[in-house]
Design a protein around this motif. Sequence first.
Motif, PDB file in Angstrom:
ATOM      1  N   GLY A   1      11.024   2.630   0.959  1.00  0.00           N
ATOM      2  CA  GLY A   1       9.769   1.812   1.093  1.00  0.00           C
ATOM      3  C   GLY A   1      10.460   0.824  -0.062  1.00  0.00           C
ATOM      4  O   GLY A   1      11.294   0.575   0.147  1.00  0.00           O
ATOM      5  N   VAL A   2       9.509   0.484  -1.331  1.00  0.00           N
ATOM      6  CA  VAL A   2       9.618  -0.179  -2.433  1.00  0.00           C
ATOM      7  C   VAL A   2      11.607   0.008  -3.348  1.00  0.00           C
ATOM      8  O   VAL A   2      11.643   1.647  -3.263  1.00  0.00           O
ATOM      9  N   LEU A   3      12.433  -0.813  -2.853  1.00  0.00           N
ATOM     10  CA  LEU A   3      14.375  -0.296  -3.304  1.00  0.00           C
ATOM     11  C   LEU A   3      13.905  -1.383  -3.897  1.00  0.00           C
ATOM     12  O   LEU A   3      14.376  -2.617  -3.789  1.00  0.00           O
TER      13      LEU A   3
ATOM     14  N   ALA B   1       7.300  -7.786  -1.712  1.00  0.00           N
ATOM     15  CA  ALA B   1       5.551  -8.005  -2.822  1.00  0.00           C
ATOM     16  C   ALA B   1       4.701  -6.906  -2.222  1.00  0.00           C
ATOM     17  O   ALA B   1       4.420  -6.501  -1.227  1.00  0.00           O
ATOM     18  N   SER B   2       3.700  -7.090  -3.435  1.00  0.00           N
ATOM     19  CA  SER B   2       2.484  -6.586  -3.285  1.00  0.00           C
ATOM     20  C   SER B   2       1.555  -7.441  -2.085  1.00  0.00           C
ATOM     21  O   SER B   2       2.127  -8.385  -1.676  1.00  0.00           O
ATOM     22  N   ARG B   3       0.669  -6.172  -1.543  1.00  0.00           N
ATOM     23  CA  ARG B   3      -0.617  -7.619  -1.023  1.00  0.00           C
ATOM     24  C   ARG B   3      -1.296  -9.188  -1.830  1.00  0.00           C
ATOM     25  O   ARG B   3      -1.343  -9.951  -0.931  1.00  0.00           O
ATOM     26  N   ASN B   4      -0.795  -8.712  -3.397  1.00  0.00           N
ATOM     27  CA  ASN B   4      -1.266 -10.069  -3.469  1.00  0.00           C
ATOM     28  C   ASN B   4      -0.145 -10.764  -4.652  1.00  0.00           C
ATOM     29  O   ASN B   4      -0.604 -12.134  -5.266  1.00  0.00           O
TER      30      ASN B   4
HETATM   31  C1  LIG Z   1       4.723   1.888  -4.575  1.00  0.00           C
HETATM   32  C2  LIG Z   1       4.532   0.501  -3.058  1.00  0.00           C
HETATM   33  N1  LIG Z   1       4.897   0.712  -2.316  1.00  0.00           N
HETATM   34  C3  LIG Z   1       4.062   0.069  -1.161  1.00  0.00           C
HETATM   35  C4  LIG Z   1       3.259  -1.471  -0.812  1.00  0.00           C
HETATM   36  C5  LIG Z   1       3.048  -2.174   0.001  1.00  0.00           C
HETATM   37  O1  LIG Z   1       2.270  -1.187   0.821  1.00  0.00           O
HETATM   38  P1  LIG Z   1       2.061  -1.755   2.027  1.00  0.00           P
HETATM   39  O2  LIG Z   1       1.023  -0.973   3.177  1.00  0.00           O
HETATM   40  O3  LIG Z   1       3.531  -1.952   2.779  1.00  0.00           O
HETATM   41  O4  LIG Z   1       1.336  -3.277   2.308  1.00  0.00           O
HETATM   42  P2  LIG Z   1       0.110  -3.583   1.638  1.00  0.00           P
HETATM   43  O5  LIG Z   1      -0.507  -2.643   1.803  1.00  0.00           O
HETATM   44  O6  LIG Z   1       0.531  -3.884   0.597  1.00  0.00           O
HETATM   45  O7  LIG Z   1       0.073  -4.917   2.581  1.00  0.00           O
HETATM   46  C6  LIG Z   1       2.208  -1.014  -2.573  1.00  0.00           C
HETATM   47  N2  LIG Z   1       1.102  -2.093  -2.466  1.00  0.00           N
HETATM   48  N3  LIG Z   1       2.698  -0.290  -3.851  1.00  0.00           N
END
Ligand SMILES: Cc1ncc(COP(=O)(O)OP(=O)(O)O)c(N)n1
Length: 292
Positions: free
Chosen positions: A97-99, A132-135
């Motif tokens: 996931g996050v790297l 990036a996060s969704r925001n």
């Molecule tokens: C710690 C962490 N890892 C990954 C995400 C992103 O989550 P993801 O399901 O890929 O996408 P969104 O739900 O953010 O659209 C995160 N937010 N935090």
Amino acid sequence: MSSMDSTPTGTGIRPANDTAPPTALTIAGSDSGGSAGMHADLRTFFSCGVHGMTAVTAVTVQNTLGVSDMVEIPPETVAAQVESVASDIGVHAAKTGVLPSAACIEAVLAACDRQGIGRDGRTPLVLDPVAASRNGEPLLRADALAALRDEAFPRATLVTPNLDEVRLLTGIEVRDRDQLWEAAKAMHDFGPEYVLIKSGHLPEDPECVDLLFDGREAVTLPGPRYSTVHTHGAGDAFASAITAALARGAPMERAVRLGKRFVSRSVRHAYPLGSGVGPVSTFWRISSRSIQ
Ligand SMILES: Cc1ncc(COP(=O)(O)OP(=O)(O)O)c(N)n1
Ligand SMILES: Nc1ncnc2c1ncn2[C@@H]1O[C@H](COP(=O)(O)OP(=O)(O)O)[C@@H](O)[C@H]1O
């Protein structure tokens, strides 16, 4: 698509006895809100009957409204977590996931190489290129994107970008379903064995049709589009359900179809939480059953 049946199954160290389930490792960040990242991955592994393990890469301060801070775990500690579980317990499939930095990516890849995880080892590696996060809050440093593309992608069995990540990595702005193929080809040129383009970010499309590409043939993965804002963790649930299926020995196309079914149901059973965006339900298989 016969070529899609060539996925290696992870071997790692065999479980100590016949009753031990397959194992899967997530190399990912934590989400204090419990919706995304390693929390979603572990719940998904559990729901799919796989023993989940973690190499934590970053701690995010996160809730349903967004990410307000992130602390990186030292790269050598991330790598040590990978080596610790792989050398003792064994890993049948792994996902990232996050790297957060190039240094983290390099340390993880070196540890995976030593443990036979990734493209030329026998254990499948699913790379979710979370940027990036969704925001739009960044979840990696500026140097990490190039390292992901140039160093990590060629070692991945499968990469699972969403459309924002496709744009960041290739410059291609996918506006409708017909462009998924072009995006998949461009991503495949970076060197992974398989590419899965996710179409959640096409809100005008009445369906969520994702695309799996092996460099020659493409398979479409149809699914309904549910009318909900609560899709936090969908990408994590999808990648980790695929990883769980690979850990159980499924070939790639079958693993991705199982993952798609899992994530569609997870979105269907998503629930509101806090005052922002709620999570998909990674435990829909058991949530209707009584624990009494
Ligand atoms: C710690 C962490 N890892 C990954 C995400 C992103 O989550 P993801 O399901 O890929 O996408 P969104 O739900 O953010 O659209 C995160 N937010 N935090
Ligand atoms: N509203 C929705 N209804 C059904 N499936 C969805 C919905 N939103 C996303 N999905 C599915 O969830 C998975 C994750 O997609 P996407 O949102 O594009 O990735 P990410 O969570 O990484 O941003 C994909 O299989 C996508 O088709």
